[in-house]
Design a protein around this motif. Structure first.
Motif, PDB file in Angstrom:
ATOM      1  N   TYR A 181       0.832  -1.211   0.000  1.00 16.01           N
ATOM      2  CA  TYR A 181       0.000   0.000   0.000  1.00 16.01           C
ATOM      3  C   TYR A 181       0.858   1.248   0.000  1.00 16.01           C
ATOM      4  CZ  TYR A 181       0.939   1.488   4.787  1.00 16.01           C
ATOM      5  OH  TYR A 181       1.554   1.975   5.902  1.00 16.01           O
ATOM      6  N   ALA A 182       2.027   1.178   0.654  1.00 19.92           N
ATOM      7  CA  ALA A 182       2.885   2.360   0.782  1.00 19.92           C
ATOM      8  C   ALA A 182       3.376   2.876  -0.558  1.00 19.92           C
ATOM      9  CB  ALA A 182       4.083   2.034   1.670  1.00 19.92           C
ATOM     10  N   CYS A 183       3.392   2.006  -1.576  1.00 17.30           N
ATOM     11  CA  CYS A 183       3.890   2.386  -2.899  1.00 17.30           C
ATOM     12  C   CYS A 183       2.777   2.713  -3.879  1.00 17.30           C
ATOM     13  CB  CYS A 183       4.739   1.249  -3.475  1.00 17.30           C
ATOM     14  SG  CYS A 183       6.239   0.907  -2.523  1.00 17.30           S
ATOM     15  N   ARG A 184       1.532   2.718  -3.419  1.00 19.26           N
ATOM     16  CA  ARG A 184       0.408   2.875  -4.345  1.00 19.26           C
ATOM     17  C   ARG A 184      -0.535   3.981  -3.875  1.00 19.26           C
ATOM     18  NH1 ARG A 184      -1.911  -3.075  -4.859  1.00 19.26           N
ATOM     19  NH2 ARG A 184      -3.324  -2.012  -6.307  1.00 19.26           N
ATOM     20  N   LYS A 185      -0.721   4.971  -4.715  1.00 18.21           N
ATOM     21  CA  LYS A 185      -1.530   6.132  -4.366  1.00 18.21           C
ATOM     22  C   LYS A 185      -2.960   5.768  -4.012  1.00 18.21           C
ATOM     23  CE  LYS A 185      -2.795  10.735  -6.109  1.00 18.21           C
ATOM     24  NZ  LYS A 185      -2.653  11.682  -7.247  1.00 18.21           N
ATOM     25  N   GLU A 186      -3.560   4.835  -4.787  1.00 16.33           N
ATOM     26  CA  GLU A 186      -4.972   4.522  -4.554  1.00 16.33           C
ATOM     27  C   GLU A 186      -5.207   3.800  -3.230  1.00 16.33           C
ATOM     28  OE1 GLU A 186      -3.564   0.684  -6.540  1.00 16.33           O
ATOM     29  OE2 GLU A 186      -3.041   2.822  -6.545  1.00 16.33           O
ATOM     30  N   LEU A 187      -4.138   3.268  -2.637  1.00 16.63           N
ATOM     31  CA  LEU A 187      -4.269   2.588  -1.343  1.00 16.63           C
ATOM     32  C   LEU A 187      -3.859   3.474  -0.170  1.00 16.63           C
ATOM     33  CD1 LEU A 187      -2.958  -1.008  -2.212  1.00 16.63           C
ATOM     34  CD2 LEU A 187      -5.317  -0.167  -2.141  1.00 16.63           C
ATOM     35  N   GLY A 188      -3.529   4.738  -0.458  1.00 15.52           N
ATOM     36  CA  GLY A 188      -3.146   5.654   0.615  1.00 15.52           C
ATOM     37  C   GLY A 188      -1.666   5.623   0.920  1.00 15.52           C
ATOM     38  N   GLY A 189      -0.840   5.400  -0.119  1.00 14.87           N
ATOM     39  CA  GLY A 189       0.589   5.285   0.081  1.00 14.87           C
ATOM     40  C   GLY A 189       1.326   6.612   0.032  1.00 14.87           C
ATOM     41  N   GLY A 190       2.646   6.524  -0.051  1.00 11.44           N
ATOM     42  CA  GLY A 190       3.509   7.697  -0.031  1.00 11.44           C
ATOM     43  C   GLY A 190       4.210   7.811   1.309  1.00 11.44           C
ATOM     44  N   VAL A 191       5.399   8.385   1.313  1.00  8.26           N
ATOM     45  CA  VAL A 191       6.182   8.429   2.534  1.00  8.26           C
ATOM     46  C   VAL A 191       5.554   9.339   3.583  1.00  8.26           C
ATOM     47  CG1 VAL A 191       7.756  10.343   1.919  1.00  8.26           C
ATOM     48  CG2 VAL A 191       8.579   8.448   3.360  1.00  8.26           C
ATOM     49  N   LEU A 192       4.813  10.367   3.184  1.00 12.84           N
ATOM     50  CA  LEU A 192       4.186  11.257   4.166  1.00 12.84           C
ATOM     51  C   LEU A 192       3.195  10.503   5.041  1.00 12.84           C
ATOM     52  CD1 LEU A 192       3.645  14.442   1.980  1.00 12.84           C
ATOM     53  CD2 LEU A 192       4.806  14.419   4.195  1.00 12.84           C
ATOM     54  N   LEU A 193       2.326   9.706   4.433  1.00 15.69           N
ATOM     55  CA  LEU A 193       1.340   8.946   5.198  1.00 15.69           C
ATOM     56  C   LEU A 193       1.974   7.747   5.889  1.00 15.69           C
ATOM     57  CD1 LEU A 193      -1.644   9.063   2.682  1.00 15.69           C
ATOM     58  CD2 LEU A 193      -1.670   9.993   5.003  1.00 15.69           C
ATOM     59  N   THR A 194       2.870   7.080   5.192  1.00 13.50           N
ATOM     60  CA  THR A 194       3.459   5.863   5.741  1.00 13.50           C
ATOM     61  C   THR A 194       4.352   6.157   6.937  1.00 13.50           C
ATOM     62  OG1 THR A 194       3.437   4.915   3.520  1.00 13.50           O
ATOM     63  CG2 THR A 194       4.797   3.809   5.160  1.00 13.50           C
ATOM     64  N   GLU A 195       5.126   7.235   6.880  1.00 14.35           N
ATOM     65  CA  GLU A 195       6.022   7.614   7.969  1.00 14.35           C
ATOM     66  C   GLU A 195       5.471   8.819   8.725  1.00 14.35           C
ATOM     67  OE1 GLU A 195       8.081   5.705   8.941  1.00 14.35           O
ATOM     68  OE2 GLU A 195       9.299   4.766   7.386  1.00 14.35           O
ATOM     69  N   ILE A 196       4.189   8.743   9.045  1.00 16.96           N
ATOM     70  CA  ILE A 196       3.495   9.846   9.712  1.00 16.96           C
ATOM     71  C   ILE A 196       3.903   9.983  11.178  1.00 16.96           C
ATOM     72  CG2 ILE A 196       1.513   8.451  10.409  1.00 16.96           C
ATOM     73  CD1 ILE A 196      -0.311  10.799   9.801  1.00 16.96           C
ATOM     74  N   HIS A 197       4.635   9.006  11.721  1.00 14.58           N
ATOM     75  CA  HIS A 197       4.931   8.994  13.154  1.00 14.58           C
ATOM     76  C   HIS A 197       5.598  10.282  13.633  1.00 14.58           C
ATOM     77  CE1 HIS A 197       3.788   4.866  13.973  1.00 14.58           C
ATOM     78  NE2 HIS A 197       4.421   4.488  12.880  1.00 14.58           N
ATOM     79  N   GLU A 198       6.583  10.767  12.893  1.00 13.64           N
ATOM     80  CA  GLU A 198       7.290  11.966  13.343  1.00 13.64           C
ATOM     81  C   GLU A 198       6.415  13.211  13.246  1.00 13.64           C
ATOM     82  OE1 GLU A 198      10.209   9.204  14.002  1.00 13.64           O
ATOM     83  OE2 GLU A 198       8.781   9.312  12.353  1.00 13.64           O
ATOM     84  N   ILE A 199       5.493  13.228  12.315  1.00 12.65           N
ATOM     85  CA  ILE A 199       4.517  14.320  12.266  1.00 12.65           C
ATOM     86  C   ILE A 199       3.616  14.251  13.488  1.00 12.65           C
ATOM     87  CG2 ILE A 199       2.552  15.264  10.963  1.00 12.65           C
ATOM     88  CD1 ILE A 199       3.991  14.297   8.405  1.00 12.65           C
ATOM     89  N   ASP A 200       3.198  13.039  13.845  1.00  7.02           N
ATOM     90  CA  ASP A 200       2.394  12.870  15.057  1.00  7.02           C
ATOM     91  C   ASP A 200       3.174  13.279  16.300  1.00  7.02           C
ATOM     92  OD1 ASP A 200       0.189  11.666  16.776  1.00  7.02           O
ATOM     93  OD2 ASP A 200       1.911  10.431  17.374  1.00  7.02           O
ATOM     94  N   LEU A 201       4.450  12.902  16.386  1.00 11.26           N
ATOM     95  CA  LEU A 201       5.249  13.304  17.544  1.00 11.26           C
ATOM     96  C   LEU A 201       5.354  14.822  17.638  1.00 11.26           C
ATOM     97  CD1 LEU A 201       8.178  10.707  17.476  1.00 11.26           C
ATOM     98  CD2 LEU A 201       6.305  10.834  19.142  1.00 11.26           C
ATOM     99  N   THR A 202       5.482  15.477  16.495  1.00 12.94           N
ATOM    100  CA  THR A 202       5.553  16.940  16.491  1.00 12.94           C
ATOM    101  C   THR A 202       4.272  17.546  17.062  1.00 12.94           C
ATOM    102  OG1 THR A 202       7.027  16.935  14.565  1.00 12.94           O
ATOM    103  CG2 THR A 202       5.861  18.977  15.037  1.00 12.94           C
ATOM    104  N   VAL A 203       3.123  17.017  16.634  1.00 13.16           N
ATOM    105  CA  VAL A 203       1.834  17.488  17.177  1.00 13.16           C
ATOM    106  C   VAL A 203       1.758  17.201  18.673  1.00 13.16           C
ATOM    107  CG1 VAL A 203      -0.667  17.111  17.117  1.00 13.16           C
ATOM    108  CG2 VAL A 203       0.622  17.285  14.974  1.00 13.16           C
TER     109      VAL A 203
END
Length: 347
Positions: A181-203
């Protein structure tokens, strides 16, 4: 009304789903575990994600698997664990929240902001406990960073840096990484969504930023239709946060540093030392030893916390934080597309 976890439903039993299944079975040995699978694509995996060809998921975990969603929901589970591709998270979470089933959903909560307000309203209306799988909040050193920031010992924060780098072809040796899924746009992929942990830590550490600048894109040439590398700058008016994310780097790393007027923190995943340096000699600098907290340990602490605190989970805060991370990601995508600063609406 006291909530008990006597029956747990698993939707999605890929790599993430089977890890959750293993840990829930260990922590709830007498619970009735059931699952809904629509594809049965992923075989039984060992804890190191190698394939176990000698046993079955049903036998190893004493779980009954259904292929009819309506039938399995009629069994009225106390909790659903959603580990499908990101683009399907919201659909299942909304359906279960409408039936007053408590929800644990893998990160990210969805692949867009659309529908999240409705889910938040449903969760509140039906008194549903909901938690998103941000297991890095349970790392002893990363939670200690939260405590130090809150204490004010660092003084005014000046700069924050996160770096996350991995190589996606190595993630799941049992399948073609381009099918992930991480490599496919229609499944919600991309490094921003897949590696969202650090964005969550920032929040979690600092709340919502005022604006986002993001550069990056698909730097590999293997046919992915999602971004594999990005650099974000989150502006908090008095300081900024830099987040570097890639899943196309063969040298793995995960680290953070925070510099304030009165002190400095640094941590990296490899040696797992948390360094506290204070510029006032009256404050003691320290090096916190390796916490021995690998991925499994964080996931296990998360499951234990969920089971223990199911009656006191602050679903409103959890939803607001999950939505905040999604707002940052959508702003980052807009900034990357238009090559501009994207302001954030803080509500």
């Amino acid at each position: 009304m006291q909530k008990m976890l006597n029956r747990v439903l698993f939707i999605g039993l890929g790599g993430a789903g089977q890890r959750h299944l293993r840990l829930f079975r260990e922590n709830l040995p007498n619970a009735d575990l059931i699952a809904y699978r629509s594809t049965n694509k992923t075989p039984l995996l060992n804890s190191d994600f190698s394939v176990n060809q000698n046993e079955s998921i049903e036998d190893v975990y004493q779980i009954k698997i259904y292929n009819n969603l309506k039938e399995v929901l009629a069994l009225k589970p106390d909790l659903v664990v959603i580990s499908t591709p990101s683009s399907m998270h919201l659909e299942y979470a909304q359906l279960c929240a409408e039936k007053s089933i408590n929800v644990f959903v893998e990160k990210p909560i969805s692949n867009s902001l659309e529908g999240l307000q409705t889910l938040r309203d449903t969760v509140e209306k039906n008194n549903v406990a909901i938690q998103v799988g941000f297991q890095r909040r349970f790392h002893p050193h990363l939670s200690k960073v939260k405590e130090i920031i809150k204490s004010g010992r660092l003084g005014q924060v000046l700069t924050v840096n996160f770096t996350v780098a991995s190589y996606i072809p190595r993630w799941h040796p049992y399948e073609n990484y381009l099918d992930l899924y991480a490599c496919r746009k229609e499944l919600g992929g991309g490094v921003l969504l897949t590696e969202i942990h650090e964005i969550d830590l920032t929040v979690w550490y600092f709340g919502m930023p005022k604006s986002v600048v993001c550069i990056g894109g698909t730097y590999s040439d293997v046919g992915m239709d999602v971004e594999d590398t990005v650099r974000l700058t989150l502006d908090y008016a008095n300081f900024s946060v830099q987040i570097n994310l890639t899943f196309w780097q063969k040298h793995h790393e995960r680290s953070l540093s925070i510099c304030g007027e009165e002190g400095y923190l640094s941590w990296d995943q490899d040696d797992d030392f948390l360094i506290e340096e204070y510029f006032d000699k009256a404050k003691e600098s320290t090096k916190r030893v390796n916490s021995n907290s690998d991925n499994d340990a964080m996931f296990d602490l998360q499951v234990k916390s969920l089971i223990k605190n199911i009656n006191t989970i602050d679903s409103k805060v959890n939803m607001n934080d999950a939505i905040a991370s999604m707002k940052i990601i959508e702003a980052a995508k807009e900034s990357m597309k238009n090559n501009t600063v994207t302001k954030l609406n803080i509500d």
